[in-house]
Design a protein around this motif. Structure first.
Motif, PDB file in Angstrom:
ATOM      1  N   HIS A 258       0.809  -1.256   0.106  1.00 32.72           N
ATOM      2  CA  HIS A 258      -0.059   0.152  -0.021  1.00 32.72           C
ATOM      3  C   HIS A 258       0.706   1.307   0.146  1.00 32.72           C
ATOM      4  O   HIS A 258       0.208   2.233  -0.517  1.00 32.72           O
ATOM      5  CB  HIS A 258      -1.091   0.009   1.244  1.00 32.72           C
ATOM      6  CG  HIS A 258      -2.213  -0.789   0.764  1.00 32.72           C
ATOM      7  ND1 HIS A 258      -2.115  -1.813   1.056  1.00 32.72           N
ATOM      8  CD2 HIS A 258      -3.271  -0.306   0.406  1.00 32.72           C
ATOM      9  CE1 HIS A 258      -3.316  -2.646   0.574  1.00 32.72           C
ATOM     10  NE2 HIS A 258      -4.014  -1.792   0.204  1.00 32.72           N
ATOM     11  N   CYS A 292      -2.913  -1.859  -4.105  1.00 32.89           N
ATOM     12  CA  CYS A 292      -2.942  -0.265  -3.802  1.00 32.89           C
ATOM     13  C   CYS A 292      -1.466   0.230  -4.142  1.00 32.89           C
ATOM     14  O   CYS A 292      -1.442   1.463  -4.674  1.00 32.89           O
ATOM     15  CB  CYS A 292      -3.584   0.082  -2.757  1.00 32.89           C
ATOM     16  SG  CYS A 292      -5.228   0.081  -2.713  1.00 32.89           S
ATOM     17  N   CYS A 330      -3.065  -6.224   2.962  1.00 36.17           N
ATOM     18  CA  CYS A 330      -3.716  -7.077   1.707  1.00 36.17           C
ATOM     19  C   CYS A 330      -2.792  -8.090   1.177  1.00 36.17           C
ATOM     20  O   CYS A 330      -3.028  -8.506   0.081  1.00 36.17           O
ATOM     21  CB  CYS A 330      -4.409  -6.085   0.801  1.00 36.17           C
ATOM     22  SG  CYS A 330      -5.684  -5.057   1.294  1.00 36.17           S
ATOM     23  N   CYS A 443     -12.442  -3.948  -2.813  1.00 35.68           N
ATOM     24  CA  CYS A 443     -11.640  -5.279  -3.001  1.00 35.68           C
ATOM     25  C   CYS A 443     -12.452  -6.152  -4.147  1.00 35.68           C
ATOM     26  O   CYS A 443     -13.571  -5.664  -4.707  1.00 35.68           O
ATOM     27  CB  CYS A 443     -11.260  -6.224  -2.050  1.00 35.68           C
ATOM     28  SG  CYS A 443     -11.394  -4.913  -0.321  1.00 35.68           S
ATOM     29  N   CYS A 473      -8.702  -1.796  -5.676  1.00 36.50           N
ATOM     30  CA  CYS A 473      -9.042  -2.983  -6.505  1.00 36.50           C
ATOM     31  C   CYS A 473     -10.088  -2.816  -7.303  1.00 36.50           C
ATOM     32  O   CYS A 473     -10.302  -3.626  -8.253  1.00 36.50           O
ATOM     33  CB  CYS A 473      -9.065  -4.141  -5.750  1.00 36.50           C
ATOM     34  SG  CYS A 473      -7.321  -4.516  -4.669  1.00 36.50           S
ATOM     35  N   CYS A 523      -6.640   3.056  -2.356  1.00 38.28           N
ATOM     36  CA  CYS A 523      -7.918   3.039  -1.140  1.00 38.28           C
ATOM     37  C   CYS A 523      -7.698   4.432  -0.628  1.00 38.28           C
ATOM     38  O   CYS A 523      -8.786   4.868  -0.174  1.00 38.28           O
ATOM     39  CB  CYS A 523      -8.155   1.958  -0.446  1.00 38.28           C
ATOM     40  SG  CYS A 523      -8.628   0.525  -1.564  1.00 38.28           S
TER      41      CYS A 523
END
Ligand code: BF8
Length: 636
Positions: A258, A292, A330, A443, A473, A523
């Motif tokens: 991320h 991400c 994630c 997601c 996503c 995100c």
């Protein structure tokens, strides 16, 4: 029909997995069956050692936990903890960025200079920091300090939330007592409130959850702002998505996770390492994104995205991925096991996020460049190891135009109206060429056919002239399947929206229209959608709960998605969930989230698993908002 994914590249790699008896997330979902029905309804509690307790939803078994907590309390408490975990994740990411900015200002992180001074000044001024006559480093330090202050408890509400929404919204949050005074303090408070014997009132817990959601918005907003300051504010960029972005002749390195603190640096380091890769027989270093952090480097550098979310294991199966470098969030731990069957090196880089079986090279901002080189050298070694080995790369990829920060959107609109850039957008919302705006966030989830809900909903809404924004996503789904280029506008947009996107494209000297889905980023960059909505609301002189703007998480899975959905509702948006959240065990909680909350924030949740029906419900919500503004409405 492949029931696991719409994406043909994913389908092909799942066949490879099947032939080679390689286990993927889809297999593990099967091994988990049947999953716990109490858990699905939110009716289990293990918050104390008298449990685990569960409540029988049909009334024949236990109606209360050992402590006497009933179904409403259990469901609300469990949901609150999920939202708080999401808030902790996003804000942990942004706190990391604040420390990096501060370290640079203090001369401790020379590899992280401020890239966008204009944004730094804008953020500083928004937070009341004096900038006149000050050095950039001094301003950067003040911005980092103001950001870090937002974490602890003070007498005033969180700046990154309250200074970035309408005045009315901030007052409304105060009025209902849901405006938190610190990000970490609301996280701690909600953990306290959800322990045994504290808050047993479901609605009170849900109000606390709204406060945690607002703190999550602050974390996201801070993440976006500080990333833009450190790494540059995105502008439109052309790239590609899906597995054919892998190149057998290059050293392929996937950037997964991320935070751009690592991935953005690796983009820069890779340029310096190209010759080394060539000396090893490669034609270059090919960075590709996953999830991400992939979106972060796509938005700022045009790095192509390989795949997203539930399909993150599959690029390893191509046989050409030399390294997967991860930071946090994630990242499935299974990738390290899977990489053991190939020459791929999985490299973890953060002390707080290690995976058994992976190589750990810890990155600290103080010496990041040298560590980045060490990581890429491992990838080059892996490239040498795979020489002569068989590989299979699915041939699918799509052109994408990404990089739509709010600043980039305003700049594109300014080509139509220099003085009042938002006016063309507003005029077209008013005349109905654009019916409204839908943000796709969230997601993929292995419980639904990957990407299908996004695709069906995007087609339904685009043809009805709803402008689509996407992050995370969700943006990956729509990008991999061809919704992020001018051709998609011609194929999917209604006539009104086609005209508007073509006019903007023409005014900006593009070959064709803007895409019908604008990629806003990762995100945390859902905050860019809020930024756009707030700008429109302020221009119209209304609050965000009056706008024809809706949000949808058609295939969400993470706790972070819960917290994003919660802040969308806190901002007044009708917010769709395409998976049933674990709240169905409490009628009271369901009613509060889907109806009663509207009386407070103007927003509410719509739970609908059928994507066509979901699109219809969102379109109707948009029409209701249009009617509220006195605009012409349309039937489905
Ligand atoms: O934060 S969309 S699977 S990668 S949680 Fe994770 Fe969900 Fe993807 Fe990004 Ni967001």
């Amino acid at each position: 029909m492949d029931t696991r994914s719409v994406d043909l590249a994913v389908q092909e790699m799942l066949e490879v997995a099947l032939q080679n008896k390689i286990e993927t997330a889809w297999d593990r979902l099967n091994f988990q069956q049947p999953q716990c029905g109490f858990g699905e309804l939110g009716l289990c509690c293990r918050n104390c050692t008298q449990g685990p307790c569960r409540i029988d939803p049909f009334g024949d078994g236990p109606r209360k936990g050992v402590c006497g907590a009933d179904a409403d309390t259990l469901v609300a408490r469990n949901l609150a903890r999920s939202i708080v975990a999401g808030t902790a994740s996003h804000s942990g990411h942004s706190k990391h960025l604040a420390h990096v900015l501060k370290k640079w200002a203090d001369g401790k992180a020379p590899d992280y200079p401020v890239k966008d001074e204009r944004k730094l000044l804008a953020v500083a001024q928004r937070h009341g920091i004096e900038v006149e006559g000050k050095e950039i480093k001094e301003i950067a330090r003040s911005v980092a300090e103001v950001a870090l202050e937002d974490f602890s408890e003070r007498n005033t509400p969180i700046g990154f939330a309250n200074r970035t929404v309408t005045k009315n919204r901030a007052e409304l949050w105060n009025k209902f007592g849901v405006n938190p005074v610190g990000i970490d303090s609301i996280i701690a408070e909600m953990m306290h409130r959800t322990t045994l014997g504290v808050d047993a009132d479901a609605n009170n817990l849900l109000l606390g959850s709204i406060a945690a959601g607002i703190a999550d918005y602050a974390g996201c907003r801070m993440g976006t702002d500080l990333s833009d300051i450190l790494f540059g504010t995105p502008a439109p960029v052309i790239s590609e998505m899906n597995m054919a972005v892998l190149d057998p002749k290059q050293v392929n390195v996937a950037l997964h996770g991320h935070n751009p603190v690592l991935s953005d640096l690796l983009v820069q380091v890779s340029r310096e390492m190209r010759e080394e890769a060539k000396m090893a027989g490669a034609t270059g270093i090919n960075l590709v994104g996953i999830c991400c952090t992939g979106s972060e480097v796509l938005m700022r550098h045009g790095v192509p995205s390989c795949t997203h979310s539930v399909s993150q294991e599959l690029p390893i199966l191509t046989g050409v991925l030399d390294a997967m470098v991860v930071d946090y969030q994630c990242v499935y731990p299974s990738i390290a096991t899977l990489a053991g069957c190939y020459s791929t090196k999985v490299i973890t880089t953060m002390s707080m996020a290690k995976i058994p079986g992976a190589i750990h090279i810890e990155i600290h901002e103080e010496g990041a460049w040298a560590k980045g080189k060490e990581i890429l050298r491992l990838a080059i070694e892996a490239f040498k190891e795979r020489a002569g080995r068989l590989y299979q790369i699915p041939r699918y990829k799509e052109k994408v135009v990404a990089g739509f920060s709010k600043e980039a959107i305003v700049a594109a609109l300014a080509k139509l109206n220099q003085e009042e850039p938002l006016q063309p957008l507003i005029d077209n919302i008013v005349n109905g060429n654009i019916q409204g705006i839908c943000l796709f966030a969230g997601c993929n989830n292995v419980k639904v056919r990957q990407d299908e809900n996004y695709i069906i909903m995007a087609k339904e809404l685009a043809k009805r002239n709803v402008l689509l924004l996407a992050t995370g996503c969700g943006a990956g789904s729509l990008g991999r399947l061809g919704f992020m280029n001018g051709e998609a506008t011609k194929a999917y947009a209604g006539d009104g929206m086609k005209d508007v996107l073509s006019a903007i494209g023409e005014a900006n000297g593009l070959e064709g229209p803007l895409p019908p889905v604008l990629h806003l980023g990762s995100c945390v960059d859902n905050s860019r959608a809020v930024d756009i909505a707030v700008a429109i609301a302020e221009k119209l002189g209304v609050d965000t709960d009056m706008l024809p703007v809706v949000a949808s998480a058609p295939e969400y899975k993470t706790e972070k998605a819960f917290s994003i959905g919660t802040y969308a509702v806190a901002l007044g948006l009708p917010t769709h969930l395409g998976m049933v959240p674990p709240v169905a065990g409490s009628k009271q909680v369901v009613k509060t989230l889907t109806k009663d909350i509207r009386e407070i924030t103007g927003g509410y949740f719509i739970v609908e698993t059928n994507p066509s029906e979901a699109a219809k419900k969102l379109f109707l919500a948009i029409q209701e908002r249009r009617a509220g503004l006195g605009l012409l409405t349309r039937l489905w």
